[in-house]
Scaffold this motif. Structure first.
Motif, mmCIF file in Angstrom:
data_model
loop_
_atom_site.group_PDB
_atom_site.id
_atom_site.type_symbol
_atom_site.label_atom_id
_atom_site.label_comp_id
_atom_site.label_asym_id
_atom_site.label_seq_id
_atom_site.Cartn_x
_atom_site.Cartn_y
_atom_site.Cartn_z
ATOM 1 N N ARG A 40 -35.312 118.237 -32.241
ATOM 2 C CA ARG A 40 -33.999 118.262 -32.919
ATOM 3 C C ARG A 40 -33.266 119.566 -32.575
ATOM 4 O O ARG A 40 -32.083 119.563 -32.233
ATOM 5 N N GLU A 41 -34.005 120.680 -32.622
ATOM 6 C CA GLU A 41 -33.382 121.972 -32.344
ATOM 7 C C GLU A 41 -32.884 122.050 -30.896
ATOM 8 O O GLU A 41 -31.784 122.533 -30.646
ATOM 9 N N LYS A 42 -33.693 121.526 -29.967
ATOM 10 C CA LYS A 42 -33.289 121.563 -28.548
ATOM 11 C C LYS A 42 -31.982 120.810 -28.336
ATOM 12 O O LYS A 42 -31.083 121.279 -27.637
ATOM 13 N N LYS A 43 -31.885 119.638 -28.944
ATOM 14 C CA LYS A 43 -30.656 118.849 -28.766
ATOM 15 C C LYS A 43 -29.470 119.540 -29.422
ATOM 16 O O LYS A 43 -28.356 119.508 -28.906
ATOM 17 N N ASP A 44 -29.739 120.161 -30.564
ATOM 18 C CA ASP A 44 -28.659 120.826 -31.288
ATOM 19 C C ASP A 44 -28.077 122.018 -30.527
ATOM 20 O O ASP A 44 -26.896 122.292 -30.631
ATOM 21 N N ILE A 45 -28.922 122.713 -29.778
ATOM 22 C CA ILE A 45 -28.426 123.914 -29.080
ATOM 23 C C ILE A 45 -28.075 123.660 -27.619
ATOM 24 O O ILE A 45 -27.494 124.527 -26.974
ATOM 25 N N SER A 46 -28.435 122.486 -27.097
ATOM 26 C CA SER A 46 -28.243 122.302 -25.658
ATOM 27 C C SER A 46 -26.753 122.433 -25.302
ATOM 28 O O SER A 46 -25.886 121.904 -26.001
ATOM 29 N N PRO A 47 -26.457 123.169 -24.209
ATOM 30 C CA PRO A 47 -25.054 123.446 -23.865
ATOM 31 C C PRO A 47 -24.227 122.172 -23.705
ATOM 32 O O PRO A 47 -23.060 122.143 -24.102
ATOM 33 N N GLU A 48 -24.805 121.094 -23.144
ATOM 34 C CA GLU A 48 -23.959 119.897 -22.953
ATOM 35 C C GLU A 48 -23.546 119.261 -24.279
ATOM 36 O O GLU A 48 -22.471 118.681 -24.389
ATOM 37 N N ASN A 49 -24.383 119.406 -25.300
ATOM 38 C CA ASN A 49 -24.006 118.850 -26.603
ATOM 39 C C ASN A 49 -22.996 119.724 -27.348
ATOM 40 O O ASN A 49 -22.495 119.314 -28.401
ATOM 41 N N ASN A 50 -22.747 120.910 -26.816
ATOM 42 C CA ASN A 50 -21.790 121.819 -27.471
ATOM 43 C C ASN A 50 -20.636 122.202 -26.543
ATOM 44 O O ASN A 50 -19.912 123.163 -26.824
ATOM 45 N N ILE A 103 -26.858 117.279 -41.611
ATOM 46 C CA ILE A 103 -25.559 116.582 -41.530
ATOM 47 C C ILE A 103 -24.756 117.022 -40.299
ATOM 48 O O ILE A 103 -24.339 116.198 -39.499
ATOM 49 N N THR A 104 -24.544 118.337 -40.162
ATOM 50 C CA THR A 104 -23.676 118.795 -39.068
ATOM 51 C C THR A 104 -24.460 119.090 -37.780
ATOM 52 O O THR A 104 -24.243 120.102 -37.119
ATOM 53 N N GLY A 105 -25.360 118.173 -37.467
ATOM 54 C CA GLY A 105 -26.073 118.251 -36.189
ATOM 55 C C GLY A 105 -25.107 117.945 -35.049
ATOM 56 O O GLY A 105 -23.908 117.704 -35.270
ATOM 57 N N PHE A 106 -25.637 117.906 -33.826
ATOM 58 C CA PHE A 106 -24.732 117.825 -32.660
ATOM 59 C C PHE A 106 -23.897 116.548 -32.643
ATOM 60 O O PHE A 106 -22.763 116.553 -32.171
ATOM 61 N N ILE A 107 -24.412 115.464 -33.205
ATOM 62 C CA ILE A 107 -23.647 114.210 -33.185
ATOM 63 C C ILE A 107 -22.401 114.358 -34.063
ATOM 64 O O ILE A 107 -21.289 114.030 -33.658
ATOM 65 N N TYR A 108 -22.608 114.890 -35.253
ATOM 66 C CA TYR A 108 -21.476 115.110 -36.167
ATOM 67 C C TYR A 108 -20.507 116.144 -35.578
ATOM 68 O O TYR A 108 -19.288 115.934 -35.568
ATOM 69 N N ARG A 109 -21.059 117.254 -35.091
ATOM 70 C CA ARG A 109 -20.173 118.325 -34.594
ATOM 71 C C ARG A 109 -19.307 117.861 -33.426
ATOM 72 O O ARG A 109 -18.126 118.158 -33.362
ATOM 73 N N ARG A 110 -19.926 117.100 -32.510
ATOM 74 C CA ARG A 110 -19.152 116.603 -31.362
ATOM 75 C C ARG A 110 -18.015 115.708 -31.820
ATOM 76 O O ARG A 110 -16.877 115.820 -31.368
ATOM 77 N N GLY A 115 -10.948 118.660 -34.469
ATOM 78 C CA GLY A 115 -10.868 120.061 -34.028
ATOM 79 C C GLY A 115 -10.458 120.985 -35.172
ATOM 80 O O GLY A 115 -10.671 120.678 -36.343
ATOM 81 N N GLY A 116 -9.853 122.109 -34.792
ATOM 82 C CA GLY A 116 -9.326 123.030 -35.801
ATOM 83 C C GLY A 116 -10.258 124.196 -36.113
ATOM 84 O O GLY A 116 -9.857 125.112 -36.815
ATOM 85 N N PHE A 117 -11.482 124.152 -35.602
ATOM 86 C CA PHE A 117 -12.432 125.229 -35.938
ATOM 87 C C PHE A 117 -12.540 126.252 -34.819
ATOM 88 O O PHE A 117 -12.592 125.902 -33.641
ATOM 89 N N ASP A 118 -12.631 127.515 -35.232
ATOM 90 C CA ASP A 118 -12.806 128.591 -34.258
ATOM 91 C C ASP A 118 -14.264 128.770 -33.891
ATOM 92 O O ASP A 118 -14.589 129.239 -32.810
ATOM 93 N N LYS A 119 -15.156 128.443 -34.834
ATOM 94 C CA LYS A 119 -16.593 128.492 -34.524
ATOM 95 C C LYS A 119 -17.281 127.325 -35.230
ATOM 96 O O LYS A 119 -16.896 126.957 -36.341
ATOM 97 N N TYR A 120 -18.285 126.788 -34.554
ATOM 98 C CA TYR A 120 -19.080 125.696 -35.111
ATOM 99 C C TYR A 120 -20.508 126.223 -35.288
ATOM 100 O O TYR A 120 -21.219 126.424 -34.296
#
Ligand SMILES: Cc1cc2nc3c(=O)[nH]c(=O)nc-3n(C[C@H](O)[C@H](O)[C@H](O)COP(=O)(O)O)c2cc1C
Length: 312
Positions: free
Chosen positions: A46-56, A11-18, A25-30
């Motif tokens: 999936r893991e690569k996209k989730d951790i890639s710096p541009e997606n975060n 659920i909280t993959g990079f698309i949701y988190r972005r 907003g409102g979170f200190d850490k994701y």
């Protein structure tokens, strides 16, 4: 007070988190849902996209590792360092049978001697700061005393406690008595996680534990994406924000995935948690569950946003 977004695998993959970061907003850490190191030592796509710096970008993101092999943990942490991460989280809470039977997640808590050897090795050699997300044990919350004595030997960045045991899965209520004891005895900073769904839940928790400076929310945020903002004194979600949030997630899945069924599976999961924010959402939620085509889904969602307003 610090608020963290819990990792919710699927659920909280990079698309949701972005979308959450940009719309509320409102979170200190994701926290990023777990990476499961594989035999080849490669990240899945999936893991690569989730951790890639541009997606975060712009977020303080923390990747999580699910393993009971120190070698796999250290190899994965070393790779995460090359992506720019400074902190990694160890999953000692996942209750899923397939994970637990392999001695990982909450299953690792049943093997304290092995767990201690594992922690010895990763804390000695890991190039990143390590935080731990833990349940209380497999069956008996009393197991946590021994587990905490082990944790106290290690310089954890923080210890995130979800005070349920594995066999609870998500049933029953978090065991606040054991949490209280852990709070007194932990040598690491403690973050609380579990069943904070509303500001009232948080206020009740804070009245009992005024000294806790950090909480993590998962399902509460899925049900109300403005929860963290509200807990910090900000406003609730309005209709326009929710629409923007939905549209970003939907556009992200349409771009990332192929096939109406796959996209709608993800959107149905999102609405399972989110729909009750609209008090009269039942008939729309039912229509969404039945959708097989994105075209039909889009019409139902348009109708929902045209006719209903959120309750916050
Ligand atoms: C669908 C789902 C997926 C989850 N995935 C993860 C995960 O990847 N890593 C993890 O540590 N916990 C995971 N959890 C547990 C949550 O992070 C959190 O600890 C739990 O939901 C309790 O917090 P809450 O009451 O605020 O939701 C998951 C929970 C759910 C319901």
């Amino acid at each position: 007070m610090k608020i963290y977004l819990a990792p919710l695998e699927g659920i909280t993959g990079f698309i949701y988190r972005r979308a959450l970061f940009e719309c509320f907003g409102g979170f200190d850490k994701y926290f990023i849902p777990f990476i499961r190191p594989n035999q080849k030592g490669h990240f899945s796509s999936r893991e690569k996209k989730d951790i890639s710096p541009e997606n975060n970008a712009g977020m303080y993101a923390v990747p999580q590792i699910l393993t009971n092999s120190a070698e796999d943990f250290l190899r994965t942490a070393a790779k995460l360092k090359t992506y720019g991460y400074g902190e990694v989280n160890l999953n000692l809470g996942c209750p899923s049978r397939t994970v637990v039977t392999k001695g990982r997640g909450a299953g690792f808590l049943a093997k304290p001697e092995e767990l201690e050897r594992f922690l010895d090795e990763i804390f000695e050699k890991c190039p990143l700061e390590i935080s731990v997300k833990t349940r209380l044990g497999m069956e008996d919350p009393g197991q946590f005393e021994k587990i905490l004595a082990i944790y106290n030997r290690f310089p954890m960045k923080e210890l995130i406690i979800h005070p349920r045991v594995q066999k609870d899965f998500y049933k029953n209520t978090p065991n606040l008595d054991v949490f209280e004891q852990a709070l007194q005895e932990s040598s690491s900073p403690v973050c609380y996680n579990g069943d904070i769904f509303t500001t009232a839940d948080y206020e009740k928790f804070a009245a009992r534990f005024p000294e806790v400076e950090c909480i993590m929310t998962g399902r509460g945020t899925l049900a109300d994406p403005a929860l963290a903002r509200k807990l910090k004194g900000g406003k609730g979600a309005d209709k326009a924000e929710l629409k923007k949030f939905h549209d970003r997630i939907y556009a992200g899945y349409c771009e990332e995935m192929s096939g109406d069924r796959t996209i709608l599976y993800k959107m149905k999961e999102l609405w399972f948690y989110l729909a009750p924010i609209f008090p009269d959402s039942r008939k729309y939620a039912k229509k969404i569950r039945k959708c097989e085509k994105c075209r039909v889904y889009e019409e139902v969602v348009e109708e929902l946003f045209r006719n209903e307003s959120p309750a916050c």
